[in-house]
Design a protein around this motif. Structure first.
Motif, mmCIF file in Angstrom:
data_model
loop_
_atom_site.group_PDB
_atom_site.id
_atom_site.type_symbol
_atom_site.label_atom_id
_atom_site.label_comp_id
_atom_site.label_asym_id
_atom_site.label_seq_id
_atom_site.Cartn_x
_atom_site.Cartn_y
_atom_site.Cartn_z
ATOM 1 N N ALA A 113 25.926 49.177 43.986
ATOM 2 C CA ALA A 113 26.958 49.214 45.025
ATOM 3 C C ALA A 113 26.670 48.196 46.119
ATOM 4 O O ALA A 113 27.584 47.534 46.625
ATOM 5 C CB ALA A 113 27.052 50.627 45.610
ATOM 6 N N GLY A 114 25.396 48.037 46.480
ATOM 7 C CA GLY A 114 25.037 47.046 47.495
ATOM 8 C C GLY A 114 25.343 45.623 47.059
ATOM 9 O O GLY A 114 25.855 44.810 47.834
ATOM 10 N N ARG A 116 27.610 44.745 44.830
ATOM 11 C CA ARG A 116 29.073 44.600 44.766
ATOM 12 C C ARG A 116 29.660 44.356 46.151
ATOM 13 O O ARG A 116 30.585 43.561 46.305
ATOM 14 C CB ARG A 116 29.698 45.840 44.129
ATOM 15 C CG ARG A 116 29.517 45.885 42.636
ATOM 16 C CD ARG A 116 30.199 47.080 42.046
ATOM 17 N NE ARG A 116 30.133 47.063 40.600
ATOM 18 C CZ ARG A 116 30.387 48.087 39.837
ATOM 19 N NH1 ARG A 116 30.745 49.249 40.368
ATOM 20 N NH2 ARG A 116 30.309 47.987 38.528
ATOM 21 N N GLU A 117 29.143 45.038 47.153
ATOM 22 C CA GLU A 117 29.620 44.810 48.512
ATOM 23 C C GLU A 117 29.303 43.372 48.957
ATOM 24 O O GLU A 117 30.098 42.733 49.637
ATOM 25 C CB GLU A 117 28.998 45.819 49.480
ATOM 26 C CG GLU A 117 29.525 47.228 49.317
ATOM 27 C CD GLU A 117 31.023 47.320 49.567
ATOM 28 O OE1 GLU A 117 31.542 46.657 50.501
ATOM 29 O OE2 GLU A 117 31.698 48.055 48.813
ATOM 30 N N LYS A 120 31.829 41.107 47.452
ATOM 31 C CA LYS A 120 33.123 41.203 48.148
ATOM 32 C C LYS A 120 33.124 40.385 49.434
ATOM 33 O O LYS A 120 34.128 39.755 49.774
ATOM 34 C CB LYS A 120 33.435 42.660 48.477
ATOM 35 C CG LYS A 120 33.855 43.481 47.283
ATOM 36 C CD LYS A 120 34.146 44.916 47.700
ATOM 37 C CE LYS A 120 34.429 45.799 46.531
ATOM 38 N NZ LYS A 120 34.634 47.201 46.937
ATOM 39 N N THR A 121 32.017 40.393 50.172
ATOM 40 C CA THR A 121 31.980 39.628 51.436
ATOM 41 C C THR A 121 31.952 38.120 51.174
ATOM 42 O O THR A 121 32.414 37.355 52.001
ATOM 43 C CB THR A 121 30.749 40.032 52.269
ATOM 44 O OG1 THR A 121 29.555 39.817 51.506
ATOM 45 C CG2 THR A 121 30.831 41.485 52.685
#
Length: 123
Positions: A113-114, A116-117, A120-121
C-alpha cells in the motif's frame, strides 16, 4: 554487407506488396535475412520500391525493486507486479502459527500500500 539479386515478380496492392521469386519453396536461394522484418518501404509512381529494414526490437526485462525485507518476508516490485515471498514458521501452538502468519501478511500489505501511494503521487 551481403547482396543478392533475383529476378522477381512484384505485385502492388492496396493492402501491401507481394514479392514472388518464382522459384520452388525448397530452393535455398537466400542464405541470410530470412524471416519477418520490420522496416520502411518507399514506393514510387513508376513501380520502383526501396525497402529498408528497421532496427531489431530490444527486449527489456522488467525492473525489480526491493520493497521490504525481513527475516522470513520479502516483498519486491517489478514494473508490472508485486512478488511476495513468505517463509512461514510452524510452531507447536497453532494459534501462535496463525498469529505469525497474519502478522507477516499485514506487513506485506502495508508495504504494498505504501508503494502504491508513492506511485500515485508520482503521477
Amino acid at each position: 554487407m551481403k547482396k543478392q539479386e533475383l529476378d522477381c515478380r512484384v505485385s502492388f496492392t492496396e493492402n501491401g506488396i507481394v514479392i514472388n521469386s518464382g522459384l520452388p519453396e525448397a530452393e535455398p536461394v537466400l542464405d541470410f535475412g530470412v524471416g519477418k522484418h520490420h522496416g520502411t518501404i518507399n514506393v514510387r509512381k513508376n513501380g520502383c520500391a526501396d525497402v529498408t529494414y528497421g532496427p531489431s526490437p530490444v527486449v527489456v526485462p522488467p525492473r525489480i525493486d526491493e520493497v521490504l525485507r525481513e527475516n522470513n518476508l520479502t516483498v519486491k516490485r517489478t514494473s508490472r507486479n508485486f512478488i511476495v515471498t513468505m517463509k512461514f514458521p510452524i510452531f507447536e501452538n497453532p494459534t501462535e502459527t496463525t498469529a505469525c502468519h497474519k502478522e507477516m501478511w499485514k506487513k506485506s500489505q502495508k508495504a504494498i500500500a505504501g508503494v502504491r501511494e508513492g506511485i500515485k503521487t508520482q503521477f
